[in-house]
Design a protein around this motif. Structure first.
Motif, mmCIF file in Angstrom:
data_model
loop_
_atom_site.group_PDB
_atom_site.id
_atom_site.type_symbol
_atom_site.label_atom_id
_atom_site.label_comp_id
_atom_site.label_asym_id
_atom_site.label_seq_id
_atom_site.Cartn_x
_atom_site.Cartn_y
_atom_site.Cartn_z
ATOM 1 N N ARG A 202 6.555 -4.717 12.345
ATOM 2 C CA ARG A 202 6.036 -3.810 11.323
ATOM 3 C C ARG A 202 6.829 -3.956 10.024
ATOM 4 N NH1 ARG A 202 3.336 1.137 11.333
ATOM 5 N NH2 ARG A 202 2.127 0.173 13.018
ATOM 6 N N LEU B 157 5.842 -7.185 8.344
ATOM 7 C CA LEU B 157 4.500 -7.063 7.765
ATOM 8 C C LEU B 157 4.545 -6.304 6.440
ATOM 9 C CD1 LEU B 157 1.414 -7.397 8.035
ATOM 10 C CD2 LEU B 157 1.397 -5.251 9.341
ATOM 11 N N ILE B 158 5.315 -5.219 6.414
ATOM 12 C CA ILE B 158 5.416 -4.406 5.195
ATOM 13 C C ILE B 158 6.073 -5.194 4.064
ATOM 14 C CG2 ILE B 158 6.531 -2.367 4.188
ATOM 15 C CD1 ILE B 158 6.149 -1.012 6.938
ATOM 16 N N SER C 66 6.163 -8.344 3.539
ATOM 17 C CA SER C 66 5.397 -9.485 3.056
ATOM 18 C C SER C 66 3.994 -9.091 2.565
ATOM 19 C CB SER C 66 5.258 -10.533 4.174
ATOM 20 O OG SER C 66 4.549 -9.992 5.285
ATOM 21 N N TRP C 67 3.711 -7.803 2.581
ATOM 22 C CA TRP C 67 2.358 -7.343 2.278
ATOM 23 C C TRP C 67 2.054 -7.422 0.783
ATOM 24 C CZ3 TRP C 67 -1.429 -5.765 5.660
ATOM 25 C CH2 TRP C 67 -2.561 -5.152 5.110
ATOM 26 N N THR C 68 0.881 -7.874 0.449
ATOM 27 C CA THR C 68 0.372 -7.844 -0.922
ATOM 28 C C THR C 68 -0.805 -6.881 -0.953
ATOM 29 O OG1 THR C 68 1.004 -10.141 -1.324
ATOM 30 C CG2 THR C 68 -0.643 -9.184 -2.804
ATOM 31 N N PRO C 69 -0.750 -5.833 -1.795
ATOM 32 C CA PRO C 69 -1.855 -4.875 -1.839
ATOM 33 C C PRO C 69 -3.191 -5.570 -2.104
ATOM 34 C CG PRO C 69 0.026 -4.037 -3.054
ATOM 35 C CD PRO C 69 0.349 -5.463 -2.695
ATOM 36 N N GLU D 33 -3.173 -0.621 1.233
ATOM 37 C CA GLU D 33 -1.716 -0.719 1.240
ATOM 38 C C GLU D 33 -1.204 -1.144 2.608
ATOM 39 O OE1 GLU D 33 0.030 -0.530 -1.412
ATOM 40 O OE2 GLU D 33 -1.538 0.217 -2.761
ATOM 41 N N ALA D 34 0.029 -1.544 2.635
ATOM 42 C CA ALA D 34 0.670 -1.934 3.899
ATOM 43 C C ALA D 34 0.727 -0.743 4.842
ATOM 44 C CB ALA D 34 2.080 -2.449 3.624
#
Length: 554
Positions: free
Chosen positions: A207, A210-211, A213-216, A475-476
Protein backbone atom coordinates in the motif's frame (compact mmCIF):
# COMPACT_ATOMS: atom_id res chain seq x y z
CA UNK A 1 -14.17 -39.66 38.50
CA UNK A 2 -14.02 -37.46 35.43
CA UNK A 3 -11.47 -34.67 35.38
CA UNK A 4 -12.72 -31.46 33.71
CA UNK A 5 -9.81 -29.35 32.43
CA UNK A 6 -10.71 -25.70 31.77
CA UNK A 7 -8.69 -23.10 29.93
CA UNK A 8 -9.00 -20.38 32.57
CA UNK A 9 -9.67 -20.25 36.33
CA UNK A 10 -12.88 -18.24 35.94
CA UNK A 11 -14.28 -20.91 33.58
CA UNK A 12 -13.47 -23.57 36.18
CA UNK A 13 -15.45 -21.52 38.71
CA UNK A 14 -18.37 -21.45 36.26
CA UNK A 15 -18.32 -25.24 35.96
CA UNK A 16 -18.07 -25.60 39.73
CA UNK A 17 -21.04 -23.31 40.30
CA UNK A 18 -23.16 -25.20 37.78
CA UNK A 19 -22.23 -28.60 39.23
CA UNK A 20 -22.27 -27.67 42.90
CA UNK A 21 -18.58 -28.58 43.23
CA UNK A 22 -16.69 -27.28 46.26
CA UNK A 23 -13.17 -25.87 46.35
CA UNK A 24 -10.49 -27.98 47.99
CA UNK A 25 -7.43 -25.89 48.75
CA UNK A 26 -5.24 -28.91 49.48
CA UNK A 27 -5.72 -30.40 45.99
CA UNK A 28 -6.25 -27.03 44.24
CA UNK A 29 -9.40 -28.26 42.53
CA UNK A 30 -13.19 -28.16 42.68
CA UNK A 31 -14.97 -31.47 43.15
CA UNK A 32 -18.23 -33.25 43.83
CA UNK A 33 -19.05 -36.95 43.77
CA UNK A 34 -18.75 -37.20 39.99
CA UNK A 35 -16.35 -34.55 38.74
CA UNK A 36 -13.08 -32.90 39.60
CA UNK A 37 -12.43 -29.51 37.98
CA UNK A 38 -9.03 -27.87 37.40
CA UNK A 39 -7.82 -24.96 35.32
CA UNK A 40 -4.97 -24.10 33.04
CA UNK A 41 -4.11 -20.49 32.34
CA UNK A 42 -3.83 -20.32 28.57
CA UNK A 43 -0.67 -21.91 27.20
CA UNK A 44 1.22 -23.34 30.18
CA UNK A 45 3.92 -24.91 27.96
CA UNK A 46 5.62 -23.71 24.78
CA UNK A 47 7.88 -25.00 22.04
CA UNK A 48 11.61 -24.47 22.27
CA UNK A 49 13.13 -22.20 19.67
CA UNK A 50 15.82 -22.92 17.11
CA UNK A 51 18.57 -21.65 19.39
CA UNK A 52 17.50 -24.10 22.08
CA UNK A 53 17.27 -26.94 19.58
CA UNK A 54 20.65 -26.65 17.86
CA UNK A 55 23.80 -25.04 19.38
CA UNK A 56 24.88 -23.97 15.87
CA UNK A 57 22.23 -21.26 15.97
CA UNK A 58 23.21 -19.80 19.32
CA UNK A 59 25.81 -17.47 17.89
CA UNK A 60 25.70 -14.91 15.11
CA UNK A 61 23.35 -15.77 12.25
CA UNK A 62 25.55 -15.60 9.16
CA UNK A 63 25.25 -16.77 5.51
CA UNK A 64 27.19 -19.93 6.38
CA UNK A 65 24.16 -21.10 8.39
CA UNK A 66 22.07 -21.33 5.23
CA UNK A 67 23.56 -24.75 4.54
CA UNK A 68 21.98 -26.03 7.78
CA UNK A 69 18.48 -24.96 6.75
CA UNK A 70 15.75 -26.01 6.78
CA UNK A 71 15.56 -27.42 10.29
CA UNK A 72 12.55 -29.74 10.64
CA UNK A 73 12.56 -31.42 14.07
CA UNK A 74 9.77 -33.62 15.43
CA UNK A 75 7.68 -31.06 17.25
CA UNK A 76 5.63 -33.80 18.93
CA UNK A 77 8.75 -34.85 20.85
CA UNK A 78 8.34 -33.92 24.51
CA UNK A 79 11.90 -32.60 24.62
CA UNK A 80 10.80 -29.77 22.30
CA UNK A 81 8.52 -28.34 24.98
CA UNK A 82 9.29 -26.23 28.02
CA UNK A 83 6.94 -25.39 30.91
CA UNK A 84 6.17 -21.67 31.13
CA UNK A 85 3.60 -21.65 33.97
CA UNK A 86 4.90 -24.31 36.30
CA UNK A 87 2.35 -24.07 39.13
CA UNK A 88 -0.69 -24.39 36.85
CA UNK A 89 0.88 -27.15 34.77
CA UNK A 90 2.06 -29.24 37.71
CA UNK A 91 -1.35 -29.06 39.34
CA UNK A 92 -3.18 -30.20 36.19
CA UNK A 93 -0.59 -32.92 35.57
CA UNK A 94 -1.03 -34.21 39.11
CA UNK A 95 -4.77 -34.63 38.60
CA UNK A 96 -4.44 -36.10 35.11
CA UNK A 97 -2.18 -38.85 36.45
CA UNK A 98 -4.23 -39.46 39.62
CA UNK A 99 -5.48 -43.11 39.59
CA UNK A 100 -8.86 -41.88 40.85
CA UNK A 101 -9.39 -40.16 37.50
CA UNK A 102 -10.70 -42.54 34.83
CA UNK A 103 -11.49 -40.05 32.07
CA UNK A 104 -10.39 -36.52 31.11
CA UNK A 105 -12.81 -33.95 29.68
CA UNK A 106 -11.27 -31.21 27.57
CA UNK A 107 -13.34 -28.13 28.48
CA UNK A 108 -10.94 -25.57 27.03
CA UNK A 109 -12.40 -22.99 24.66
CA UNK A 110 -14.32 -24.41 21.71
CA UNK A 111 -11.80 -23.70 18.96
CA UNK A 112 -8.39 -24.48 17.53
CA UNK A 113 -6.46 -22.63 20.22
CA UNK A 114 -8.43 -24.37 22.99
CA UNK A 115 -7.53 -27.72 21.45
CA UNK A 116 -3.84 -26.86 21.37
CA UNK A 117 -3.75 -25.56 24.95
CA UNK A 118 -5.26 -28.80 26.26
CA UNK A 119 -3.26 -31.27 24.19
CA UNK A 120 0.08 -29.58 24.86
CA UNK A 121 -0.42 -30.12 28.60
CA UNK A 122 -2.01 -33.55 28.21
CA UNK A 123 0.79 -34.94 26.05
CA UNK A 124 3.62 -33.38 28.04
CA UNK A 125 2.12 -34.85 31.23
CA UNK A 126 2.27 -38.30 29.62
CA UNK A 127 -1.40 -38.93 30.26
CA UNK A 128 -2.95 -41.80 28.30
CA UNK A 129 -6.47 -41.81 29.72
CA UNK A 130 -9.56 -41.55 27.50
CA UNK A 131 -10.50 -38.00 26.48
CA UNK A 132 -13.90 -36.51 25.69
CA UNK A 133 -14.57 -33.01 24.39
CA UNK A 134 -16.89 -30.45 25.96
CA UNK A 135 -17.97 -28.19 23.09
CA UNK A 136 -20.16 -25.16 23.83
CA UNK A 137 -19.87 -21.53 22.72
CA UNK A 138 -22.81 -20.08 24.66
CA UNK A 139 -22.39 -18.22 27.94
CA UNK A 140 -21.51 -20.74 30.63
CA UNK A 141 -24.83 -21.01 32.48
CA UNK A 142 -25.88 -24.09 34.43
CA UNK A 143 -28.06 -25.09 31.48
CA UNK A 144 -25.14 -24.87 29.04
CA UNK A 145 -22.76 -26.79 31.33
CA UNK A 146 -25.24 -29.63 31.83
CA UNK A 147 -26.12 -29.70 28.14
CA UNK A 148 -22.46 -29.88 27.15
CA UNK A 149 -21.65 -32.64 29.64
CA UNK A 150 -24.62 -34.65 28.39
CA UNK A 151 -23.42 -34.22 24.82
CA UNK A 152 -19.67 -34.82 25.06
CA UNK A 153 -17.84 -35.30 21.75
CA UNK A 154 -15.70 -38.35 21.03
CA UNK A 155 -12.47 -38.87 19.08
CA UNK A 156 -14.14 -38.68 15.68
CA UNK A 157 -15.12 -35.10 16.51
CA UNK A 158 -12.03 -33.74 18.22
CA UNK A 159 -9.17 -35.50 16.41
CA UNK A 160 -9.44 -33.40 13.20
CA UNK A 161 -9.57 -30.24 15.33
CA UNK A 162 -6.58 -31.38 17.38
CA UNK A 163 -4.63 -32.13 14.21
CA UNK A 164 -5.54 -28.72 12.77
CA UNK A 165 -4.31 -27.04 15.96
CA UNK A 166 -0.97 -28.82 15.81
CA UNK A 167 -0.66 -28.20 12.06
CA UNK A 168 -0.99 -24.46 12.62
CA UNK A 169 1.50 -24.50 15.48
CA UNK A 170 4.02 -26.52 13.48
CA UNK A 171 3.61 -24.31 10.41
CA UNK A 172 4.32 -21.27 12.60
CA UNK A 173 7.51 -22.89 13.89
CA UNK A 174 8.83 -24.31 10.61
CA UNK A 175 8.15 -21.10 8.70
CA UNK A 176 9.05 -18.57 11.37
CA UNK A 177 12.20 -20.21 12.68
CA UNK A 178 13.74 -21.17 9.33
CA UNK A 179 12.89 -18.03 7.40
CA UNK A 180 13.87 -15.70 10.23
CA UNK A 181 17.34 -17.26 10.27
CA UNK A 182 17.57 -17.28 6.47
CA UNK A 183 16.39 -13.70 6.07
CA UNK A 184 18.72 -12.44 8.81
CA UNK A 185 21.70 -14.39 7.46
CA UNK A 186 21.22 -12.84 4.00
CA UNK A 187 20.43 -9.30 5.17
CA UNK A 188 23.16 -9.19 7.80
CA UNK A 189 20.72 -7.72 10.31
CA UNK A 190 18.10 -9.35 12.53
CA UNK A 191 14.67 -9.46 10.91
CA UNK A 192 11.87 -11.71 12.12
CA UNK A 193 9.63 -13.60 9.71
CA UNK A 194 6.28 -15.14 10.57
CA UNK A 195 3.17 -16.51 8.85
CA UNK A 196 1.07 -13.60 10.13
CA UNK A 197 3.41 -10.67 10.73
CA UNK A 198 5.13 -10.98 7.33
CA UNK A 199 1.93 -10.93 5.21
CA UNK A 200 0.63 -7.99 7.29
CA UNK A 201 3.92 -6.17 6.73
CA UNK A 202 3.66 -6.96 3.00
CA UNK A 203 0.16 -5.48 2.87
CA UNK A 204 1.41 -2.24 4.43
CA UNK A 205 4.51 -2.18 2.22
CA UNK A 206 2.47 -2.73 -0.94
CA UNK A 207 0.00 0.00 0.00
CA UNK A 208 2.83 2.39 0.87
CA UNK A 209 4.59 1.68 -2.43
CA UNK A 210 1.34 2.16 -4.38
CA UNK A 211 0.71 5.52 -2.70
CA UNK A 212 4.25 6.80 -3.26
CA UNK A 213 4.17 5.91 -6.97
CA UNK A 214 0.60 7.03 -7.62
CA UNK A 215 -0.18 9.69 -10.22
CA UNK A 216 -3.64 11.28 -9.81
CA UNK A 217 -5.97 10.31 -12.66
CA UNK A 218 -8.11 13.24 -13.90
CA UNK A 219 -11.66 13.05 -15.16
CA UNK A 220 -14.67 15.36 -15.40
CA UNK A 221 -18.31 15.34 -14.39
CA UNK A 222 -21.07 17.73 -15.43
CA UNK A 223 -23.55 18.95 -12.82
CA UNK A 224 -26.73 20.99 -13.15
CA UNK A 225 -28.37 22.90 -10.30
CA UNK A 226 -32.15 23.09 -9.87
CA UNK A 227 -34.20 24.79 -7.17
CA UNK A 228 -34.13 22.01 -4.57
CA UNK A 229 -31.51 19.60 -5.82
CA UNK A 230 -28.56 18.94 -8.09
CA UNK A 231 -28.31 16.37 -10.86
CA UNK A 232 -25.37 14.92 -12.81
CA UNK A 233 -25.07 14.06 -16.46
CA UNK A 234 -24.91 10.31 -16.94
CA UNK A 235 -23.09 9.44 -20.18
CA UNK A 236 -24.04 6.26 -22.01
CA UNK A 237 -20.39 5.18 -21.89
CA UNK A 238 -18.72 6.57 -18.75
CA UNK A 239 -14.95 6.91 -18.75
CA UNK A 240 -14.70 4.59 -15.73
CA UNK A 241 -17.27 1.87 -15.11
CA UNK A 242 -17.22 2.33 -11.34
CA UNK A 243 -17.86 6.09 -11.75
CA UNK A 244 -21.09 6.35 -13.75
CA UNK A 245 -20.84 10.13 -14.24
CA UNK A 246 -17.19 10.22 -15.34
CA UNK A 247 -16.17 11.88 -18.60
CA UNK A 248 -12.98 12.22 -20.54
CA UNK A 249 -11.76 15.80 -20.23
CA UNK A 250 -11.70 16.14 -24.04
CA UNK A 251 -15.42 15.26 -24.21
CA UNK A 252 -16.72 17.33 -21.30
CA UNK A 253 -16.46 20.68 -23.11
CA UNK A 254 -18.41 19.34 -26.09
CA UNK A 255 -21.18 18.06 -23.85
CA UNK A 256 -21.24 21.34 -21.92
CA UNK A 257 -21.54 23.35 -25.14
CA UNK A 258 -24.55 21.18 -26.05
CA UNK A 259 -26.24 21.74 -22.67
CA UNK A 260 -25.80 25.50 -22.91
CA UNK A 261 -28.48 25.48 -25.59
CA UNK A 262 -31.11 24.60 -22.99
CA UNK A 263 -32.61 26.46 -20.04
CA UNK A 264 -34.50 23.60 -18.44
CA UNK A 265 -34.81 19.84 -18.09
CA UNK A 266 -37.79 17.51 -18.42
CA UNK A 267 -38.53 14.78 -15.87
CA UNK A 268 -38.30 11.53 -17.81
CA UNK A 269 -38.74 8.94 -15.02
CA UNK A 270 -39.32 8.80 -11.26
CA UNK A 271 -38.46 5.55 -9.50
CA UNK A 272 -38.95 4.89 -5.81
CA UNK A 273 -37.81 1.65 -4.21
CA UNK A 274 -38.14 0.49 -0.59
CA UNK A 275 -34.93 -0.66 1.04
CA UNK A 276 -34.66 -2.57 4.31
CA UNK A 277 -31.84 -1.28 6.50
CA UNK A 278 -30.66 -4.22 8.58
CA UNK A 279 -29.41 -3.69 12.13
CA UNK A 280 -25.65 -4.03 12.70
CA UNK A 281 -24.44 -7.34 14.03
CA UNK A 282 -23.26 -7.76 17.61
CA UNK A 283 -19.67 -6.83 18.31
CA UNK A 284 -16.80 -9.26 17.97
CA UNK A 285 -13.45 -8.12 19.32
CA UNK A 286 -12.32 -7.10 15.84
CA UNK A 287 -15.40 -5.01 15.04
CA UNK A 288 -15.17 -3.39 18.49
CA UNK A 289 -11.52 -2.50 17.84
CA UNK A 290 -12.43 -1.10 14.43
CA UNK A 291 -15.22 1.11 15.77
CA UNK A 292 -13.14 2.26 18.75
CA UNK A 293 -10.35 3.29 16.39
CA UNK A 294 -12.68 5.07 13.98
CA UNK A 295 -14.57 6.96 16.70
CA UNK A 296 -11.96 7.53 19.38
CA UNK A 297 -8.58 6.79 17.79
CA UNK A 298 -7.95 3.89 20.21
CA UNK A 299 -5.30 1.37 19.20
CA UNK A 300 -6.33 -2.27 18.89
CA UNK A 301 -4.31 -3.22 21.97
CA UNK A 302 -5.81 -0.38 24.02
CA UNK A 303 -9.34 -1.51 23.16
CA UNK A 304 -8.55 -5.11 24.07
CA UNK A 305 -6.92 -4.06 27.33
CA UNK A 306 -9.98 -2.03 28.35
CA UNK A 307 -12.46 -4.72 27.29
CA UNK A 308 -10.45 -7.35 29.17
CA UNK A 309 -10.55 -5.23 32.31
CA UNK A 310 -14.30 -4.75 32.01
CA UNK A 311 -14.60 -8.52 31.70
CA UNK A 312 -12.41 -9.93 34.43
CA UNK A 313 -11.73 -7.14 36.96
CA UNK A 314 -13.63 -7.93 40.15
CA UNK A 315 -14.87 -4.32 40.39
CA UNK A 316 -16.37 -4.41 36.89
CA UNK A 317 -17.35 -7.78 35.33
CA UNK A 318 -19.77 -5.89 33.09
CA UNK A 319 -18.75 -7.33 29.70
CA UNK A 320 -18.66 -10.89 28.44
CA UNK A 321 -15.44 -12.54 27.27
CA UNK A 322 -13.92 -10.10 24.76
CA UNK A 323 -11.52 -12.31 22.75
CA UNK A 324 -14.20 -13.55 20.39
CA UNK A 325 -14.66 -13.52 16.63
CA UNK A 326 -18.40 -14.28 16.83
CA UNK A 327 -21.02 -11.66 16.02
CA UNK A 328 -23.96 -13.80 17.17
CA UNK A 329 -25.23 -15.63 20.24
CA UNK A 330 -26.54 -19.16 20.51
CA UNK A 331 -30.20 -20.14 20.50
CA UNK A 332 -30.04 -21.16 24.16
CA UNK A 333 -29.19 -17.57 25.15
CA UNK A 334 -32.41 -15.84 24.09
CA UNK A 335 -33.82 -15.80 27.63
CA UNK A 336 -30.58 -14.34 28.95
CA UNK A 337 -30.60 -11.67 26.23
CA UNK A 338 -34.17 -10.72 27.11
CA UNK A 339 -33.28 -10.43 30.79
CA UNK A 340 -30.18 -8.32 30.09
CA UNK A 341 -32.13 -6.07 27.74
CA UNK A 342 -34.84 -5.41 30.32
CA UNK A 343 -32.37 -4.66 33.11
CA UNK A 344 -30.08 -2.42 31.06
CA UNK A 345 -32.93 -0.66 29.24
CA UNK A 346 -34.37 0.55 32.52
CA UNK A 347 -30.99 1.53 33.95
CA UNK A 348 -29.90 3.58 30.93
CA UNK A 349 -33.39 4.73 29.82
CA UNK A 350 -32.90 3.35 26.31
CA UNK A 351 -35.90 3.44 23.92
CA UNK A 352 -36.14 -0.32 23.50
CA UNK A 353 -39.24 -2.51 23.70
CA UNK A 354 -38.24 -6.16 23.31
CA UNK A 355 -35.51 -8.13 21.51
CA UNK A 356 -36.13 -9.12 17.90
CA UNK A 357 -34.40 -12.46 17.27
CA UNK A 358 -33.22 -13.22 13.73
CA UNK A 359 -30.47 -15.23 12.07
CA UNK A 360 -28.32 -12.08 12.15
CA UNK A 361 -28.09 -12.13 15.94
CA UNK A 362 -28.99 -15.72 16.97
CA UNK A 363 -27.27 -18.36 14.88
CA UNK A 364 -25.79 -21.57 16.24
CA UNK A 365 -24.07 -22.37 12.93
CA UNK A 366 -22.05 -19.13 13.05
CA UNK A 367 -20.87 -19.50 16.66
CA UNK A 368 -17.14 -20.03 17.06
CA UNK A 369 -15.13 -20.26 20.30
CA UNK A 370 -17.32 -17.75 22.16
CA UNK A 371 -20.53 -15.84 21.61
CA UNK A 372 -20.47 -12.16 20.66
CA UNK A 373 -19.61 -9.40 23.13
CA UNK A 374 -22.49 -8.59 25.47
CA UNK A 375 -23.01 -6.08 28.28
CA UNK A 376 -23.73 -8.03 31.46
CA UNK A 377 -24.43 -5.31 34.01
CA UNK A 378 -24.27 -1.51 34.30
CA UNK A 379 -20.84 0.10 34.22
CA UNK A 380 -19.67 1.23 37.68
CA UNK A 381 -19.72 5.01 38.24
CA UNK A 382 -16.01 4.90 39.03
CA UNK A 383 -15.11 3.85 35.47
CA UNK A 384 -12.74 6.06 33.51
CA UNK A 385 -13.76 7.95 30.39
CA UNK A 386 -12.02 5.47 28.07
CA UNK A 387 -13.69 2.55 29.84
CA UNK A 388 -17.05 4.27 29.49
CA UNK A 389 -16.50 4.73 25.77
CA UNK A 390 -15.70 1.06 25.17
CA UNK A 391 -18.59 -0.11 27.34
CA UNK A 392 -21.03 2.17 25.53
CA UNK A 393 -19.94 0.82 22.14
CA UNK A 394 -20.88 -2.68 23.29
CA UNK A 395 -24.04 -1.53 25.10
CA UNK A 396 -25.58 0.40 22.22
CA UNK A 397 -24.54 -2.17 19.64
CA UNK A 398 -26.33 -4.77 21.79
CA UNK A 399 -29.61 -2.86 21.69
CA UNK A 400 -29.24 -1.99 18.00
CA UNK A 401 -28.53 -5.60 17.02
CA UNK A 402 -31.73 -6.84 18.70
CA UNK A 403 -33.92 -4.00 17.38
CA UNK A 404 -36.24 -4.02 14.33
CA UNK A 405 -34.78 -3.25 10.94
CA UNK A 406 -35.22 0.20 9.43
CA UNK A 407 -36.91 1.10 6.17
CA UNK A 408 -35.79 3.69 3.61
CA UNK A 409 -37.19 4.76 0.27
CA UNK A 410 -34.63 5.43 -2.44
CA UNK A 411 -35.89 7.82 -5.10
CA UNK A 412 -34.07 8.11 -8.45
CA UNK A 413 -35.14 10.61 -11.08
CA UNK A 414 -33.97 10.77 -14.68
CA UNK A 415 -34.15 14.15 -16.43
CA UNK A 416 -33.75 14.82 -20.13
CA UNK A 417 -31.75 17.80 -21.34
CA UNK A 418 -32.25 17.47 -25.05
CA UNK A 419 -31.60 13.79 -25.67
CA UNK A 420 -29.10 13.43 -22.79
CA UNK A 421 -29.80 11.98 -19.32
CA UNK A 422 -29.19 13.66 -16.00
CA UNK A 423 -29.72 11.77 -12.75
CA UNK A 424 -30.45 12.68 -9.13
CA UNK A 425 -31.03 10.50 -6.08
CA UNK A 426 -32.28 10.87 -2.54
CA UNK A 427 -32.91 8.47 0.32
CA UNK A 428 -35.81 9.13 2.68
CA UNK A 429 -36.19 7.44 6.02
CA UNK A 430 -39.60 5.80 6.36
CA UNK A 431 -39.01 3.79 9.56
CA UNK A 432 -36.05 4.44 11.84
CA UNK A 433 -36.05 0.99 13.46
CA UNK A 434 -32.70 0.31 15.16
CA UNK A 435 -31.46 3.77 14.19
CA UNK A 436 -33.53 5.30 16.99
CA UNK A 437 -30.97 3.86 19.41
CA UNK A 438 -27.81 5.96 19.42
CA UNK A 439 -25.29 7.15 21.97
CA UNK A 440 -25.77 10.83 21.15
CA UNK A 441 -27.54 13.06 18.64
CA UNK A 442 -24.41 13.24 16.49
CA UNK A 443 -24.99 9.61 15.55
CA UNK A 444 -28.26 10.45 13.79
CA UNK A 445 -27.77 10.00 10.06
CA UNK A 446 -31.38 10.77 9.10
CA UNK A 447 -31.49 12.11 5.56
CA UNK A 448 -33.06 15.39 4.52
CA UNK A 449 -36.01 15.32 2.16
CA UNK A 450 -35.73 17.76 -0.78
CA UNK A 451 -38.77 16.09 -2.31
CA UNK A 452 -37.64 14.36 -5.50
CA UNK A 453 -40.47 11.89 -5.10
CA UNK A 454 -42.96 14.72 -5.65
CA UNK A 455 -41.76 15.34 -9.20
CA UNK A 456 -43.95 14.09 -12.04
CA UNK A 457 -43.01 12.59 -15.38
CA UNK A 458 -43.12 15.19 -18.13
CA UNK A 459 -42.65 18.05 -15.67
CA UNK A 460 -40.41 20.85 -16.96
CA UNK A 461 -37.87 22.14 -14.44
CA UNK A 462 -35.78 25.26 -15.14
CA UNK A 463 -32.08 25.40 -14.34
CA UNK A 464 -31.31 27.49 -11.31
CA UNK A 465 -27.72 27.47 -12.49
CA UNK A 466 -26.54 26.26 -15.88
CA UNK A 467 -24.62 22.97 -16.06
CA UNK A 468 -20.96 23.25 -15.21
CA UNK A 469 -17.90 21.03 -15.37
CA UNK A 470 -16.52 19.49 -12.16
CA UNK A 471 -12.84 18.64 -12.47
CA UNK A 472 -12.09 15.54 -10.39
CA UNK A 473 -9.27 13.09 -9.88
CA UNK A 474 -8.91 9.50 -8.77
CA UNK A 475 -6.55 9.72 -5.83
CA UNK A 476 -4.31 7.06 -4.36
CA UNK A 477 -5.83 4.76 -1.75
CA UNK A 478 -5.43 5.93 1.81
CA UNK A 479 -2.72 4.75 4.19
CA UNK A 480 -3.84 2.01 6.51
CA UNK A 481 -5.34 3.08 9.81
CA UNK A 482 -5.73 0.65 12.69
CA UNK A 483 -9.36 0.18 11.64
CA UNK A 484 -8.70 -0.44 7.95
CA UNK A 485 -5.72 -2.68 8.70
CA UNK A 486 -7.86 -4.83 11.01
CA UNK A 487 -10.52 -5.05 8.29
CA UNK A 488 -7.90 -6.09 5.74
CA UNK A 489 -6.48 -8.72 8.12
CA UNK A 490 -9.98 -10.12 8.66
CA UNK A 491 -10.68 -10.29 4.91
CA UNK A 492 -7.24 -11.06 3.56
CA UNK A 493 -8.63 -12.81 0.47
CA UNK A 494 -9.52 -9.38 -0.94
CA UNK A 495 -5.82 -8.43 -1.05
CA UNK A 496 -4.70 -11.54 -2.98
CA UNK A 497 -4.20 -11.16 -6.74
CA UNK A 498 -3.92 -14.86 -7.59
CA UNK A 499 -7.49 -15.91 -8.44
CA UNK A 500 -7.15 -19.55 -7.33
CA UNK A 501 -5.54 -18.66 -4.01
CA UNK A 502 -8.10 -15.90 -3.40
CA UNK A 503 -10.96 -18.37 -3.91
CA UNK A 504 -9.31 -20.87 -1.59
CA UNK A 505 -8.91 -18.23 1.13
CA UNK A 506 -12.53 -17.11 0.80
CA UNK A 507 -13.71 -20.72 1.04
CA UNK A 508 -12.25 -21.00 4.54
CA UNK A 509 -13.01 -17.42 5.64
CA UNK A 510 -9.27 -16.82 5.67
CA UNK A 511 -7.88 -14.14 7.96
CA UNK A 512 -4.47 -13.10 9.25
CA UNK A 513 -4.27 -13.78 12.95
CA UNK A 514 -7.17 -14.20 15.36
CA UNK A 515 -9.15 -11.51 17.21
CA UNK A 516 -7.02 -12.30 20.26
CA UNK A 517 -3.71 -11.85 18.41
CA UNK A 518 -4.28 -9.19 15.75
CA UNK A 519 -3.50 -6.32 18.11
CA UNK A 520 -0.29 -8.04 19.27
CA UNK A 521 0.82 -8.51 15.65
CA UNK A 522 0.45 -4.77 15.02
CA UNK A 523 2.28 -3.98 18.27
CA UNK A 524 5.02 -6.46 17.33
CA UNK A 525 5.62 -4.74 13.99
CA UNK A 526 5.83 -1.38 15.77
CA UNK A 527 8.14 -2.67 18.51
CA UNK A 528 10.50 -4.19 15.93
CA UNK A 529 10.69 -0.96 14.00
CA UNK A 530 9.00 -2.22 10.83
CA UNK A 531 6.13 0.26 10.93
CA UNK A 532 5.29 3.35 12.89
CA UNK A 533 2.11 5.29 13.46
CA UNK A 534 2.04 8.82 12.10
CA UNK A 535 -1.02 11.05 12.28
CA UNK A 536 -3.21 7.97 12.81
CA UNK A 537 -2.08 6.08 9.70
CA UNK A 538 0.50 3.36 9.16
CA UNK A 539 3.49 3.38 6.85
CA UNK A 540 6.52 1.18 6.38
CA UNK A 541 9.57 2.27 8.34
CA UNK A 542 12.24 -0.02 6.89
CA UNK A 543 11.76 -0.09 3.14
CA UNK A 544 15.50 -0.47 2.60
CA UNK A 545 15.26 -4.09 3.83
CA UNK A 546 14.12 -5.26 0.40
CA UNK A 547 16.79 -3.40 -1.58
CA UNK A 548 19.41 -4.72 0.85
CA UNK A 549 18.32 -8.30 0.16
CA UNK A 550 18.28 -7.80 -3.59
CA UNK A 551 21.82 -6.41 -3.51
CA UNK A 552 23.11 -9.36 -1.52
CA UNK A 553 21.33 -11.88 -3.74
CA UNK A 554 22.66 -10.22 -6.89
Amino acid sequence: MDLIVCEKPDVAKGFASALGAKWDAESSSFSNNEYRIVALQGHVVSLRGLKDYDPAFQGQWEPSLLSKLPVVPDLMDKSMYTVTKSKMYQNVKKHMLDPAISRVINACDAGREGELIFWEAFNLAGCTKPVMRFWESDALSKEVVLRGLNNLKDRAFFLPRRDAAYARQHADWYLGMNLTVAYTAIAGQLYSVGPVQTPVLAMIANRDELISSWTPIPYDEIEATFEHFKAKFRPFYPKYDDRPYSLDQLDSNEFLAYFMNFTSAVVHAVQSEPKNVLPPKLHSLTTLQIEANEKFGFSASMTLKIAQKLYDDADYKCLSYPRTDSEVVGSSMTNQVSTLAEQLRKHYDIPFVAPVFTKRNVNDSELTDHHALLPLRPLPETASESERKIYNLVLYRFFQAFSPQGLDHTCTITLKVGDKDFEAKETLRAEAGWRDIRMNSDDDSASSAPGLQNLKEGQKIPFQDHPKILHKTIEAPSHYTVATLLKAMSNVANTIKDEELRKAMKAVDGRLGTPATQDSIIDLLIDRGYIEEKRSYWFLHLLDVHSSLRLRQN
